[in-house]
Motif scaffolding. Structure first.
Motif, mmCIF file in Angstrom:
data_model
loop_
_atom_site.group_PDB
_atom_site.id
_atom_site.type_symbol
_atom_site.label_atom_id
_atom_site.label_comp_id
_atom_site.label_asym_id
_atom_site.label_seq_id
_atom_site.Cartn_x
_atom_site.Cartn_y
_atom_site.Cartn_z
ATOM 1 N N ALA A 1 0.837 -1.186 0.000
ATOM 2 C CA ALA A 1 0.000 0.000 0.000
ATOM 3 C C ALA A 1 0.876 1.242 0.000
ATOM 4 O O ALA A 1 2.032 1.197 0.446
ATOM 5 C CB ALA A 1 -0.932 0.018 1.214
ATOM 6 N N ILE A 2 0.313 2.339 -0.492
ATOM 7 C CA ILE A 2 1.067 3.576 -0.611
ATOM 8 C C ILE A 2 0.158 4.756 -0.286
ATOM 9 O O ILE A 2 -1.019 4.770 -0.636
ATOM 10 C CB ILE A 2 1.672 3.701 -2.030
ATOM 11 N N SER A 3 0.706 5.735 0.401
ATOM 12 C CA SER A 3 -0.062 6.917 0.763
ATOM 13 C C SER A 3 -0.293 7.819 -0.445
ATOM 14 O O SER A 3 0.291 7.628 -1.511
ATOM 15 C CB SER A 3 0.678 7.697 1.860
ATOM 16 N N TRP A 4 -1.122 8.835 -0.252
ATOM 17 C CA TRP A 4 -1.514 9.670 -1.386
ATOM 18 C C TRP A 4 -0.341 10.411 -2.006
ATOM 19 O O TRP A 4 -0.327 10.634 -3.223
ATOM 20 C CB TRP A 4 -2.609 10.646 -0.963
ATOM 21 N N ARG A 5 0.647 10.759 -1.208
ATOM 22 C CA ARG A 5 1.819 11.437 -1.761
ATOM 23 C C ARG A 5 2.936 10.465 -2.129
ATOM 24 O O ARG A 5 3.936 10.870 -2.712
ATOM 25 C CB ARG A 5 2.374 12.439 -0.745
ATOM 26 N N GLY A 6 2.762 9.218 -1.734
ATOM 27 C CA GLY A 6 3.804 8.241 -2.021
ATOM 28 C C GLY A 6 4.916 8.211 -0.997
ATOM 29 O O GLY A 6 5.924 7.531 -1.203
ATOM 30 N N THR A 7 4.737 8.914 0.103
ATOM 31 C CA THR A 7 5.802 8.994 1.100
ATOM 32 C C THR A 7 5.744 7.873 2.137
ATOM 33 O O THR A 7 6.723 7.647 2.857
ATOM 34 C CB THR A 7 5.738 10.343 1.828
ATOM 35 N N ILE A 8 4.606 7.198 2.224
ATOM 36 C CA ILE A 8 4.449 6.092 3.169
ATOM 37 C C ILE A 8 4.089 4.837 2.382
ATOM 38 O O ILE A 8 3.186 4.856 1.554
ATOM 39 C CB ILE A 8 3.325 6.383 4.185
ATOM 40 N N THR A 9 4.822 3.768 2.622
ATOM 41 C CA THR A 9 4.530 2.484 1.978
ATOM 42 C C THR A 9 4.532 1.376 3.015
ATOM 43 O O THR A 9 5.273 1.436 4.007
ATOM 44 C CB THR A 9 5.554 2.147 0.887
ATOM 45 N N TYR A 10 3.696 0.387 2.793
ATOM 46 C CA TYR A 10 3.637 -0.804 3.618
ATOM 47 C C TYR A 10 3.712 -2.023 2.711
ATOM 48 O O TYR A 10 3.201 -2.009 1.592
ATOM 49 C CB TYR A 10 2.335 -0.859 4.422
ATOM 50 N N TYR A 11 4.309 -3.091 3.235
ATOM 51 C CA TYR A 11 4.431 -4.330 2.484
ATOM 52 C C TYR A 11 4.107 -5.519 3.386
ATOM 53 O O TYR A 11 4.414 -5.512 4.580
ATOM 54 C CB TYR A 11 5.850 -4.505 1.939
ATOM 55 N N ALA A 12 3.534 -6.538 2.765
ATOM 56 C CA ALA A 12 3.402 -7.807 3.463
ATOM 57 C C ALA A 12 4.796 -8.389 3.661
ATOM 58 O O ALA A 12 5.689 -8.207 2.820
ATOM 59 C CB ALA A 12 2.536 -8.763 2.656
ATOM 60 N N ASP A 13 4.985 -9.108 4.742
ATOM 61 C CA ASP A 13 6.300 -9.697 5.017
ATOM 62 C C ASP A 13 6.749 -10.620 3.886
ATOM 63 O O ASP A 13 7.944 -10.707 3.594
ATOM 64 C CB ASP A 13 6.258 -10.479 6.331
ATOM 65 N N SER A 14 5.797 -11.266 3.246
ATOM 66 C CA SER A 14 6.132 -12.247 2.209
ATOM 67 C C SER A 14 6.718 -11.607 0.948
ATOM 68 O O SER A 14 7.340 -12.306 0.140
ATOM 69 C CB SER A 14 4.890 -13.056 1.841
ATOM 70 N N VAL A 15 6.520 -10.294 0.770
ATOM 71 C CA VAL A 15 7.021 -9.639 -0.444
ATOM 72 C C VAL A 15 8.054 -8.564 -0.145
ATOM 73 O O VAL A 15 8.649 -8.004 -1.078
ATOM 74 C CB VAL A 15 5.867 -9.032 -1.263
ATOM 75 N N LYS A 16 8.276 -8.293 1.124
ATOM 76 C CA LYS A 16 9.202 -7.225 1.510
ATOM 77 C C LYS A 16 10.587 -7.503 0.947
ATOM 78 O O LYS A 16 11.106 -8.614 1.057
ATOM 79 C CB LYS A 16 9.227 -7.116 3.031
ATOM 80 N N GLY A 17 11.179 -6.479 0.324
ATOM 81 C CA GLY A 17 12.504 -6.625 -0.268
ATOM 82 C C GLY A 17 12.486 -7.111 -1.701
ATOM 83 O O GLY A 17 13.512 -7.064 -2.389
ATOM 84 N N ARG A 18 11.319 -7.582 -2.168
ATOM 85 C CA ARG A 18 11.205 -8.065 -3.548
ATOM 86 C C ARG A 18 10.247 -7.212 -4.374
ATOM 87 O O ARG A 18 10.457 -7.041 -5.579
ATOM 88 C CB ARG A 18 10.704 -9.515 -3.554
ATOM 89 N N PHE A 19 9.208 -6.686 -3.751
ATOM 90 C CA PHE A 19 8.200 -5.892 -4.452
ATOM 91 C C PHE A 19 8.350 -4.433 -4.052
ATOM 92 O O PHE A 19 8.716 -4.114 -2.917
ATOM 93 C CB PHE A 19 6.784 -6.343 -4.080
ATOM 94 N N THR A 20 8.023 -3.543 -5.001
ATOM 95 C CA THR A 20 8.045 -2.109 -4.734
ATOM 96 C C THR A 20 6.779 -1.472 -5.291
ATOM 97 O O THR A 20 6.471 -1.640 -6.476
ATOM 98 C CB THR A 20 9.266 -1.440 -5.369
#
Length: 124
Positions: free
Chosen positions: A50-69
């Motif tokens: 997920a990404i905030s409206w300005r793109g300054t905050i992002t969250y990732y599931a642990d299963s994809v962290k470090g691989r997906f952007t």
């Protein structure tokens, strides 16, 4: 009302990459957080990024962290999901969604509008 159209899915070998796009139209895209979820048959739709409206905050599931952007281009009303080092377990239908908020959430119940999904298949 918001319309979302995903693209970029396909078949890729394990270790490969894909970039998904989600084009939005309708309400003011740049005002809202966006998310990507995925679902396989027989399982619940799960949070990916997920990404905030300005793109300054992002969250990732642990299963994809470090691989997906996740990223977004508000001038183009588009959100992206760059997927690298893909694994067979990443195989799913991927959906983008709009959250009527500026700060992103990880619960699918927080998202008001959904695209039709795009299939990603990773072969071993």
């Amino acid at each position: 009302q918001v319309q979302l159209v995903e693209s970029g899915g396909g078949l890729v070998q394990a270790g490969g990459s894909l970039r998904l796009s989600c084009a939005a139209s309708g309400r003011t895209f740049s005002s809202y957080a966006m998310g990507w979820f995925r679902q396989v048959p027989g399982k619940e739709r799960e949070f990916v990024a997920a990404i905030s409206w300005r793109g300054t905050i992002t969250y990732y599931a642990d299963s994809v962290k470090g691989r997906f952007t996740i990223s977004r281009d508000n001038d183009k009303n588009t959100v992206y999901l760059q997927m690298n080092s893909l694994k067979p377990e990443d195989t799913a239908v991927y959906y983008c969604a709009v959250q009527i908020a500026v700060v992103p959430g990880i619960d699918r119940g927080e998202y008001a509008y959904w695209g039709q999904g795009t299939q990603v298949t990773v072969s071993s």
